[in-house]
Design an enzyme around this catalytic site. Structure first.
Site, PDB file in Angstrom:
ATOM      1  N   CYS A 127       2.548   5.757   5.683  1.00  0.00           N
ATOM      2  CA  CYS A 127       3.430   4.593   5.652  1.00  0.00           C
ATOM      3  C   CYS A 127       4.165   4.473   6.988  1.00  0.00           C
ATOM      4  O   CYS A 127       4.809   5.424   7.431  1.00  0.00           O
ATOM      5  CB  CYS A 127       4.453   4.718   4.532  1.00  0.00           C
ATOM      6  SG  CYS A 127       5.583   3.333   4.468  1.00  0.00           S
ATOM      7  N   ASN A 134      -3.917   1.750   5.664  1.00  0.00           N
ATOM      8  CA  ASN A 134      -2.540   1.313   5.452  1.00  0.00           C
ATOM      9  C   ASN A 134      -2.227   0.222   6.499  1.00  0.00           C
ATOM     10  O   ASN A 134      -3.105  -0.179   7.266  1.00  0.00           O
ATOM     11  CB  ASN A 134      -1.587   2.508   5.581  1.00  0.00           C
ATOM     12  CG  ASN A 134      -0.345   2.330   4.710  1.00  0.00           C
ATOM     13  OD1 ASN A 134       0.235   1.241   4.674  1.00  0.00           O
ATOM     14  ND2 ASN A 134       0.067   3.368   4.027  1.00  0.00           N
TER      15      ASN A 134
HETATM   16  C1  LIG Z   1       4.965  -5.108   0.365  1.00  0.00           C
HETATM   17  C2  LIG Z   1       4.047  -3.961   0.589  1.00  0.00           C
HETATM   18  C3  LIG Z   1       4.355  -2.696   0.091  1.00  0.00           C
HETATM   19  C4  LIG Z   1       3.496  -1.617   0.309  1.00  0.00           C
HETATM   20  N1  LIG Z   1       3.821  -0.405  -0.211  1.00  0.00           N
HETATM   21  C5  LIG Z   1       2.952   0.635  -0.056  1.00  0.00           C
HETATM   22  C6  LIG Z   1       3.221   1.879  -0.686  1.00  0.00           C
HETATM   23  O1  LIG Z   1       4.212   2.075  -1.380  1.00  0.00           O
HETATM   24  N2  LIG Z   1       2.320   2.876  -0.485  1.00  0.00           N
HETATM   25  C7  LIG Z   1       1.173   2.719   0.243  1.00  0.00           C
HETATM   26  O2  LIG Z   1       0.380   3.652   0.360  1.00  0.00           O
HETATM   27  N3  LIG Z   1       0.879   1.522   0.823  1.00  0.00           N
HETATM   28  C8  LIG Z   1       1.743   0.496   0.680  1.00  0.00           C
HETATM   29  N4  LIG Z   1       1.443  -0.718   1.248  1.00  0.00           N
HETATM   30  C9  LIG Z   1       0.183  -0.866   2.004  1.00  0.00           C
HETATM   31  C10 LIG Z   1      -0.929  -1.445   1.110  1.00  0.00           C
HETATM   32  O3  LIG Z   1      -1.199  -0.594   0.026  1.00  0.00           O
HETATM   33  C11 LIG Z   1      -2.230  -1.676   1.923  1.00  0.00           C
HETATM   34  O4  LIG Z   1      -2.716  -0.438   2.394  1.00  0.00           O
HETATM   35  C12 LIG Z   1      -2.038  -2.596   3.117  1.00  0.00           C
HETATM   36  O5  LIG Z   1      -1.095  -3.608   2.824  1.00  0.00           O
HETATM   37  C13 LIG Z   1      -3.340  -3.250   3.555  1.00  0.00           C
HETATM   38  O6  LIG Z   1      -3.891  -4.056   2.536  1.00  0.00           O
HETATM   39  P1  LIG Z   1      -3.619  -5.652   2.415  1.00  0.00           P
HETATM   40  O7  LIG Z   1      -3.804  -6.224   3.794  1.00  0.00           O
HETATM   41  O8  LIG Z   1      -4.616  -6.129   1.428  1.00  0.00           O
HETATM   42  O9  LIG Z   1      -2.217  -5.812   1.952  1.00  0.00           O
HETATM   43  C14 LIG Z   1       2.296  -1.810   1.041  1.00  0.00           C
HETATM   44  C15 LIG Z   1       1.978  -3.073   1.533  1.00  0.00           C
HETATM   45  C16 LIG Z   1       2.822  -4.146   1.320  1.00  0.00           C
HETATM   46  C17 LIG Z   1       2.424  -5.504   1.853  1.00  0.00           C
END
Ligand SMILES: Cc1cc2nc3c(=O)[nH]c(=O)nc-3n(C[C@H](O)[C@H](O)[C@H](O)COP(=O)(O)O)c2cc1C
Length: 319
Positions: free
Chosen positions: A133, A195
Site C-alpha cells: 500500500c 496495487n
Molecule cells: C479506494 C481504494 C482503497 C483501496 N484499499 C486497498 C486496501 O485496503 N488493500 C489493498 O491491498 N489494496 C487496496 N486498494 C488497491 C486495489 O485493491 C487495487 O489493487 C488497485 O486499485 C488497482 O485496481 P483498480 O485500478 O481496478 O482499482 C485500494 C484501492 C482504492 C481505489
C-alpha cells in the site's frame, strides 16, 4: 444447444467457481455492495485490508477523481482483526463464495499473530498479504521494500498456515521481479498484481494538494496497461498463478488479463463507477467463451501469441 463453459479455476488444489473477484478496499467492508451484487456469484470476495489493531486512516480529503482513474490515500482505515473475526466473518461466511482476507502489518511477528488467528477461521480460503500500500506515512506501519524482507514474511506466513497465500505486489518496487520471485520461492500460492501507483493532484486556486496525504495511489483505467505489463512479465518469468487487477472495468479488459495468463481478475475502481462491474465482467466472460465455443477458461488462459499471431515463447505453461 450450447453448453455452458467451465469457468472454474484451481489454485493449489482449491477451486474457485469462476475467475472474477474484487480488489481489496474497493468493495466495502461488509454489506455495502449487497444491494447490487449477489456475492455468491463471485469467484471470491476479497476484504479491505485488515490490521492487527484498529486504524483511523488518513485525514480527509482522501480521494480525488483524475482523468481515467482516481487517487486515494485512505491509509488502511479499519477496525482491526478482533472486529473482523467477531463481526465481519460471520456475515461474509453466509455467502457461497471463497473468502480472501487481506492483511497488512509492519513486521513479521505481527503478520504471524494475525495469521494464527485467521488460520482457525474455516470460512477463510486465502490470506492476501498486502505488502504494497503506497499511502502510509505514519510509523505505525511500514511496507517491505527489500526482496529479503518480503521473502522472510512470506516464508514465516507459509509456515503458519495451510490456507492459500496470495502476495500483493506494488509496481512501485524497482526490484519488482526479484520480489515476485522471492515470494514464489518462499511459498506464496499466487501473486496479486498490481496495487496502485503513487500520484498527486493540485488545486491551483487554493494551491493545495487535493488529498491531505499529498500523494495517493492512482488506480482505474489509467493504470491498466501498466498492470497488464506486470502480469505479462510475471507470467513470462515465473510459474505462478496471478490475480490480475488494475483498471479492469469491462469483460474485454478482463479477457486481456486472462489471455496474458491471469488465473483470476479483480474489479477495483470500476466498482465505484458501476457497483455491478464484477458481475458485468463475469457475464461478459461467459458470453465470450460461449460465442467462441471455448469450453473452459483454462483453455484460453495464457494463450497470448506474439504480434504476428505466433505462439509466444514462455517459460511456463498456460495452466
Ligand atoms: C479506494 C481504494 C482503497 C483501496 N484499499 C486497498 C486496501 O485496503 N488493500 C489493498 O491491498 N489494496 C487496496 N486498494 C488497491 C486495489 O485493491 C487495487 O489493487 C488497485 O486499485 C488497482 O485496481 P483498480 O485500478 O481496478 O482499482 C485500494 C484501492 C482504492 C481505489
Amino acid at each position: 444447444m450450447s453448453l455452458k463453459p467451465d469457468l472454474s479455476v484451481t489454485i493449489r488444489g482449491i477451486t474457485f467457481k469462476n475467475p472474477v473477484t474484487v480488489a481489496s478496499g474497493t468493495f466495502g467492508n461488509t454489506d455495502e455492495f449487497e444491494p447490487y451484487v449477489n456475492f455468491s456469484r463471485l469467484g471470491a470476495f476479497v476484504t479491505k485490508t485488515i490490521t492487527l489493531r484498529p486504524r483511523v486512516g488518513n485525514p480527509m480529503p482522501r480521494i480525488v477523481e483524475t482523468p481515467s482513474g482516481m487517487l486515494n490515500a485512505i491509509g488502511l482505515e479499519n477496525k482491526g482483526l478482533e472486529d473482523y473475526v467477531e463481526n465481519k466473518i460471520p456475515y461474509l461466511a453466509k455467502f457461497n463464495t471463497r473468502l480472501i482476507t487481506s492483511i497488512a502489518s509492519s513486521n513479521t511477528q505481527e503478520f504471524l499473530d494475525m495469521v494464527k488467528v485467521l488460520d482457525r477461521q474455516a470460512a477463510i480460503s486465502a490470506i492476501e498479504l498486502n505488502l504494497s500500500c503506497p499511502n502510509i506515512r505514519d510509523q505505525g506501519i511500514r511496507f517491505a521494500q527489500h526482496a529479503q524482507e518480503v521473502g522472510d514474511i512470506v516464508k514465516a506466513v507459509r509456515g503458519a498456515t495451510a490456507k492459500l497465500i496470495f502476495t500483493k505486489l506494488s509496481p512501485e518496487m524497482a526490484n519488482f521481479m526479484d520480489i515476485a520471485e522471492i515470494s514464489v520461492k518462499s511459498g506464496t500460492d499466487a501473486l496479486s498484481v498490481i496495487n496502485t501507483i503513487k500520484g498527486m493532484s493540485v488545486d491551483i486556486h487554493r494551491r493545495v494538494p487535493r488529498i491531505s496525504n499529498v500523494t495517493g495511489g492512482l488506480s482505474g483505467p489509467a493504470i491498466r496497461p501498466i498492470a497488464l505489463r506486470y502480469v505479462y512479465e510475471v507470467k513470462r518469468n515465473l510459474d505462478i498463478p496471478v490475480i490480475g487487477m488494475g483498471g479492469i472495468s469491462t469483460w474485454q479488459d478482463a479477457m486481456e488479463f486472462i489471455i496474458t495468463g491471469a488465473h483470476m481478475v479483480a474489479t477495483g475502481t470500476s466498482n465505484f463507477v458501476n457497483p455491478r462491474a464484477s458481475l458485468d465482467v463475469l457475464e461478459g466472460i461467459e458470453r465470450y467463451l460461449t460465442e467462441k465455443k471455448i469450453e473452459s477458461i483454462q483453455s484460453i488462459r495464457g494463450t497470448l501469441k506474439d504480434a504476428y499471431g505466433k505462439k509466444e515463447k514462455s517459460s511456463c505453461s498456460p495452466s
